[in-house]
Motif scaffolding. Structure first.
Motif, PDB file in Angstrom:
ATOM      1  N   VAL A 201      61.250 -64.125  -6.887  1.00 55.38           N
ATOM      2  CA  VAL A 201      60.915 -64.425  -5.495  1.00 55.38           C
ATOM      3  C   VAL A 201      59.502 -64.996  -5.443  1.00 55.38           C
ATOM      4  CG1 VAL A 201      60.929 -63.485  -3.156  1.00 55.38           C
ATOM      5  CG2 VAL A 201      62.174 -62.306  -4.962  1.00 55.38           C
ATOM      6  N   LYS A 202      59.337 -66.091  -4.735  1.00 55.35           N
ATOM      7  CA  LYS A 202      58.012 -66.733  -4.716  1.00 55.35           C
ATOM      8  C   LYS A 202      57.071 -66.142  -3.676  1.00 55.35           C
ATOM      9  CE  LYS A 202      58.895 -71.128  -6.888  1.00 55.35           C
ATOM     10  NZ  LYS A 202      58.940 -72.580  -6.755  1.00 55.35           N
ATOM     11  N   LYS A 203      57.629 -65.685  -2.562  1.00 57.66           N
ATOM     12  CA  LYS A 203      56.746 -65.310  -1.448  1.00 57.66           C
ATOM     13  C   LYS A 203      56.165 -63.909  -1.605  1.00 57.66           C
ATOM     14  CE  LYS A 203      57.035 -68.743   1.693  1.00 57.66           C
ATOM     15  NZ  LYS A 203      56.333 -69.074   2.928  1.00 57.66           N
ATOM     16  N   ILE A 204      55.586 -63.679  -2.777  1.00 56.90           N
ATOM     17  CA  ILE A 204      54.976 -62.383  -3.054  1.00 56.90           C
ATOM     18  C   ILE A 204      53.547 -62.607  -3.516  1.00 56.90           C
ATOM     19  CG2 ILE A 204      55.043 -60.418  -4.633  1.00 56.90           C
ATOM     20  CD1 ILE A 204      57.999 -60.491  -4.450  1.00 56.90           C
ATOM     21  N   GLY A 205      52.632 -61.839  -2.955  1.00 55.64           N
ATOM     22  CA  GLY A 205      51.236 -61.916  -3.383  1.00 55.64           C
ATOM     23  C   GLY A 205      50.884 -60.699  -4.226  1.00 55.64           C
ATOM     24  N   TYR A 206      49.978 -60.883  -5.173  1.00 59.50           N
ATOM     25  CA  TYR A 206      49.567 -59.778  -6.049  1.00 59.50           C
ATOM     26  C   TYR A 206      48.074 -59.868  -6.294  1.00 59.50           C
ATOM     27  CZ  TYR A 206      49.191 -57.078 -10.455  1.00 59.50           C
ATOM     28  OH  TYR A 206      48.828 -56.185 -11.438  1.00 59.50           O
ATOM     29  N   VAL A 207      47.388 -58.789  -6.010  1.00 59.38           N
ATOM     30  CA  VAL A 207      45.958 -58.712  -6.316  1.00 59.38           C
ATOM     31  C   VAL A 207      45.789 -57.634  -7.382  1.00 59.38           C
ATOM     32  CG1 VAL A 207      43.645 -58.327  -5.376  1.00 59.38           C
ATOM     33  CG2 VAL A 207      45.412 -59.392  -3.957  1.00 59.38           C
ATOM     34  N   PRO A 208      45.511 -58.033  -8.639  1.00 61.80           N
ATOM     35  CA  PRO A 208      45.452 -57.053  -9.723  1.00 61.80           C
ATOM     36  C   PRO A 208      44.193 -56.187  -9.696  1.00 61.80           C
ATOM     37  CG  PRO A 208      44.983 -59.254 -10.551  1.00 61.80           C
ATOM     38  CD  PRO A 208      45.283 -59.395  -9.095  1.00 61.80           C
ATOM     39  N   GLN A 209      44.236 -55.150 -10.515  1.00 66.36           N
ATOM     40  CA  GLN A 209      43.130 -54.180 -10.595  1.00 66.36           C
ATOM     41  C   GLN A 209      42.046 -54.681 -11.553  1.00 66.36           C
ATOM     42  OE1 GLN A 209      44.317 -50.597 -12.572  1.00 66.36           O
ATOM     43  NE2 GLN A 209      43.005 -49.293 -11.345  1.00 66.36           N
ATOM     44  N   ASN A 210      40.827 -54.182 -11.395  1.00 66.58           N
ATOM     45  CA  ASN A 210      39.747 -54.376 -12.370  1.00 66.58           C
ATOM     46  C   ASN A 210      39.534 -55.809 -12.826  1.00 66.58           C
ATOM     47  OD1 ASN A 210      39.023 -51.769 -12.424  1.00 66.58           O
ATOM     48  ND2 ASN A 210      40.368 -51.215 -14.135  1.00 66.58           N
ATOM     49  N   VAL A 211      38.965 -56.557 -11.944  1.00 63.78           N
ATOM     50  CA  VAL A 211      38.731 -57.959 -12.252  1.00 63.78           C
ATOM     51  C   VAL A 211      37.356 -58.059 -12.918  1.00 63.78           C
ATOM     52  CG1 VAL A 211      38.933 -60.263 -11.304  1.00 63.78           C
ATOM     53  CG2 VAL A 211      39.860 -58.327 -10.061  1.00 63.78           C
ATOM     54  N   THR A 212      37.318 -57.716 -14.195  1.00 60.64           N
ATOM     55  CA  THR A 212      36.011 -57.577 -14.831  1.00 60.64           C
ATOM     56  C   THR A 212      35.487 -58.873 -15.436  1.00 60.64           C
ATOM     57  OG1 THR A 212      37.200 -56.798 -16.770  1.00 60.64           O
ATOM     58  CG2 THR A 212      36.176 -55.123 -15.367  1.00 60.64           C
ATOM     59  N   SER A 213      36.342 -59.879 -15.613  1.00 62.46           N
ATOM     60  CA  SER A 213      35.812 -61.135 -16.166  1.00 62.46           C
ATOM     61  C   SER A 213      36.397 -62.321 -15.423  1.00 62.46           C
ATOM     62  CB  SER A 213      36.138 -61.242 -17.662  1.00 62.46           C
ATOM     63  OG  SER A 213      37.259 -62.066 -17.851  1.00 62.46           O
ATOM     64  N   GLY A 214      35.721 -63.434 -15.542  1.00 59.66           N
ATOM     65  CA  GLY A 214      36.181 -64.660 -14.873  1.00 59.66           C
ATOM     66  C   GLY A 214      37.228 -65.383 -15.688  1.00 59.66           C
ATOM     67  N   GLY A 215      37.546 -64.854 -16.863  1.00 58.11           N
ATOM     68  CA  GLY A 215      38.596 -65.437 -17.693  1.00 58.11           C
ATOM     69  C   GLY A 215      38.117 -66.569 -18.583  1.00 58.11           C
ATOM     70  N   GLY A 216      36.850 -66.968 -18.429  1.00 55.18           N
ATOM     71  CA  GLY A 216      36.284 -68.015 -19.286  1.00 55.18           C
ATOM     72  C   GLY A 216      36.762 -69.413 -18.929  1.00 55.18           C
TER      73      GLY A 216
ATOM     74  N   ASP B 252      31.095 -69.833   1.197  1.00 56.50           N
ATOM     75  CA  ASP B 252      29.811 -70.176   0.563  1.00 56.50           C
ATOM     76  C   ASP B 252      29.905 -70.218  -0.964  1.00 56.50           C
ATOM     77  OD1 ASP B 252      30.302 -67.419   0.827  1.00 56.50           O
ATOM     78  OD2 ASP B 252      28.200 -66.937   0.435  1.00 56.50           O
ATOM     79  N   ILE B 253      30.925 -69.578  -1.535  1.00 61.80           N
ATOM     80  CA  ILE B 253      31.049 -69.599  -3.001  1.00 61.80           C
ATOM     81  C   ILE B 253      32.227 -70.478  -3.459  1.00 61.80           C
ATOM     82  CG2 ILE B 253      29.887 -67.391  -3.435  1.00 61.80           C
ATOM     83  CD1 ILE B 253      32.765 -66.157  -3.728  1.00 61.80           C
ATOM     84  N   ALA B 254      32.769 -71.282  -2.543  1.00 65.23           N
ATOM     85  CA  ALA B 254      33.980 -72.075  -2.839  1.00 65.23           C
ATOM     86  C   ALA B 254      33.830 -72.967  -4.070  1.00 65.23           C
ATOM     87  CB  ALA B 254      34.365 -72.916  -1.623  1.00 65.23           C
ATOM     88  N   LYS B 255      32.635 -73.476  -4.305  1.00 62.84           N
ATOM     89  CA  LYS B 255      32.428 -74.411  -5.419  1.00 62.84           C
ATOM     90  C   LYS B 255      31.944 -73.704  -6.687  1.00 62.84           C
ATOM     91  CE  LYS B 255      33.248 -78.091  -2.847  1.00 62.84           C
ATOM     92  NZ  LYS B 255      34.581 -78.693  -2.957  1.00 62.84           N
ATOM     93  N   LYS B 256      31.745 -72.389  -6.600  1.00 56.82           N
ATOM     94  CA  LYS B 256      31.262 -71.656  -7.782  1.00 56.82           C
ATOM     95  C   LYS B 256      32.390 -71.406  -8.770  1.00 56.82           C
ATOM     96  CE  LYS B 256      27.188 -69.091  -6.451  1.00 56.82           C
ATOM     97  NZ  LYS B 256      26.493 -67.844  -6.702  1.00 56.82           N
ATOM     98  N   ARG B 257      32.002 -71.258 -10.041  1.00 58.80           N
ATOM     99  CA  ARG B 257      32.994 -70.932 -11.070  1.00 58.80           C
ATOM    100  C   ARG B 257      33.256 -69.432 -11.077  1.00 58.80           C
ATOM    101  NH1 ARG B 257      31.915 -74.047 -16.604  1.00 58.80           N
ATOM    102  NH2 ARG B 257      32.559 -71.981 -17.277  1.00 58.80           N
ATOM    103  N   MET B 258      34.472 -69.063 -11.419  1.00 56.96           N
ATOM    104  CA  MET B 258      34.853 -67.642 -11.449  1.00 56.96           C
ATOM    105  C   MET B 258      33.928 -66.833 -12.353  1.00 56.96           C
ATOM    106  SD  MET B 258      37.281 -66.868  -9.425  1.00 56.96           S
ATOM    107  CE  MET B 258      38.356 -65.511  -9.923  1.00 56.96           C
ATOM    108  N   ASP B 259      33.493 -67.454 -13.467  1.00 55.58           N
ATOM    109  CA  ASP B 259      32.620 -66.764 -14.425  1.00 55.58           C
ATOM    110  C   ASP B 259      31.275 -66.376 -13.829  1.00 55.58           C
ATOM    111  OD1 ASP B 259      34.225 -66.600 -16.619  1.00 55.58           O
ATOM    112  OD2 ASP B 259      33.719 -68.603 -17.347  1.00 55.58           O
ATOM    113  N   ASP B 260      30.883 -67.070 -12.761  1.00 54.56           N
ATOM    114  CA  ASP B 260      29.546 -66.852 -12.194  1.00 54.56           C
ATOM    115  C   ASP B 260      29.559 -65.888 -11.011  1.00 54.56           C
ATOM    116  OD1 ASP B 260      28.615 -68.638 -14.065  1.00 54.56           O
ATOM    117  OD2 ASP B 260      28.888 -70.365 -12.732  1.00 54.56           O
ATOM    118  N   LEU B 261      30.679 -65.179 -10.812  1.00 54.52           N
ATOM    119  CA  LEU B 261      30.787 -64.309  -9.636  1.00 54.52           C
ATOM    120  C   LEU B 261      30.642 -62.836 -10.000  1.00 54.52           C
ATOM    121  CD1 LEU B 261      33.911 -65.873  -7.871  1.00 54.52           C
ATOM    122  CD2 LEU B 261      31.503 -66.513  -7.631  1.00 54.52           C
TER     123      LEU B 261
END
Ligand SMILES: Nc1ncnc2c1ncn2[C@@H]1O[C@H](COP(=O)(O)OP(=O)(O)OP(=O)(O)O)[C@@H](O)[C@H]1O
Length: 263
Positions: A83-98, A138-147
């Motif tokens: 099913v596509k219409k499902i959202g998921y916000v995972p736990q412990n977002v400790t890195s930007g994934g590089g 305000d952070i729309a243009k920032k990279r995930m690694d920098d958050l």
């Protein structure tokens, strides 16, 4: 102004989620035993339970990330993962994934995952509106690694909401967020819940009287109450035989409110 809080057309099945006789183990470690429950559309289910009780594992099974050893799972009338219409916000977002991706790109990817096709201006406009409502323009243009962790958590929430889900699963969405941010997140979820089904794993029991319509306690087995209350049984399951009020109950200024009975 258009709002992502006004979207969400429900499909025709009665329950958002139905689970029957679900069993799951990681190798020799039994995690979930013979679990059966339903989540009705437009429920706001708070999932509580002890560390290692199986809450995240249950979400992953509902999402189709993990496969049950046995039992049936039905999500919006379909098998998990289809099913596509499902959202998921995972736990412990400790890195930007590089990855060199921006906040805007992450949210846009969330939209395109559920909608497919090429990105249109209307998709970009929708994503911009979601970022605005989550106050991260305000952070729309920032990279995930920098958050910071809290900022990343809100971006992942934006990614989930950008797809206009009918059902959203969140695993400790406020764990890296300050008090003001937590209130904002739960206020948004409450508004979304006017249209869509919300399932939140949380250690913070104070959200229950304010936002939840039902509570499930997961500790290998699952006990669900179709009311926003934590029973002594759930306290026992979550915090053991000598359970006293968890700190959060007092610290957030709502002592004992969620307890049906307190000794
Ligand atoms: N990938 C894995 N491989 C093996 N065992 C795992 C794996 N993921 C989780 N477990 C184990 O499964 C059990 C349930 O873990 P799970 O993360 O679902 O619990 P939880 O209720 O979400 O815990 P917490 O509140 O601490 O986040 C734990 O004993 C955990 O150690």
């Amino acid at each position: 102004m258009p709002s992502f809080l006004s979207g969400g057309i429900m499909s025709e099945t009665e329950n958002a989620v139905s689970v029957r006789n679900l069993n799951f183990s990681y190798g020799a470690t039994e995690v979930l035993r013979n679990i059966s429950f339903d989540i009705k559309k437009r429920e706001f289910l708070a999932v509580i339970g002890p560390n290692g009780g199986g809450k995240s594992t249950l979400l992953k099974l509902l999402l189709g990330i993990l496969k049950p050893d046995s039992g049936e799972i039905n999500i919006l009338g379909h098998k998990p993962g289809t099913v596509k219409k499902i959202g998921y916000v995972p736990q412990n977002v400790t890195s930007g994934g590089g990855f060199p991706v921006t906040v805007e790109d992450v949210a846009l990817m969330g939209r395109m995952l559920t909608r497919g096709g090429f990105t249109k201006q209307s998709d970009r406009d929708y994503v911009r509106m979601v970022l605005e409502q989550l106050q991260i323009t305000d952070i729309a243009k920032k990279r995930m690694d920098d958050l910071s962790g809290g900022q990343r958590q809100r971006v992942l929430m934006a990614r989930a909401l950008a797809g206009e889900p009918e059902l959203i699963f969140l695993d400790e969405p406020a764990s890296n967020v300050d008090m003001e941010g937590q209130t904002r997140i739960y206020d948004i979820l409450a508004k979304l819940n006017e249209k869509i089904t919300v399932v939140v794993v949380s250690h913070d029991l104070t959200i229950i009287p304010k936002f939840a319509t039902s509570v499930a306690c997961v500790s290998t087995t699952l006990h669900k109450h179709d009311e926003a209350e934590v029973t002594p049984d759930m306290m026992h399951m979550s915090y053991g035989a000598d359970a006293h009020c968890p700190v959060e109950l007092v610290a957030h200024g709502h002592p004992h409110r969620v307890l049906k009975e307190h000794k």
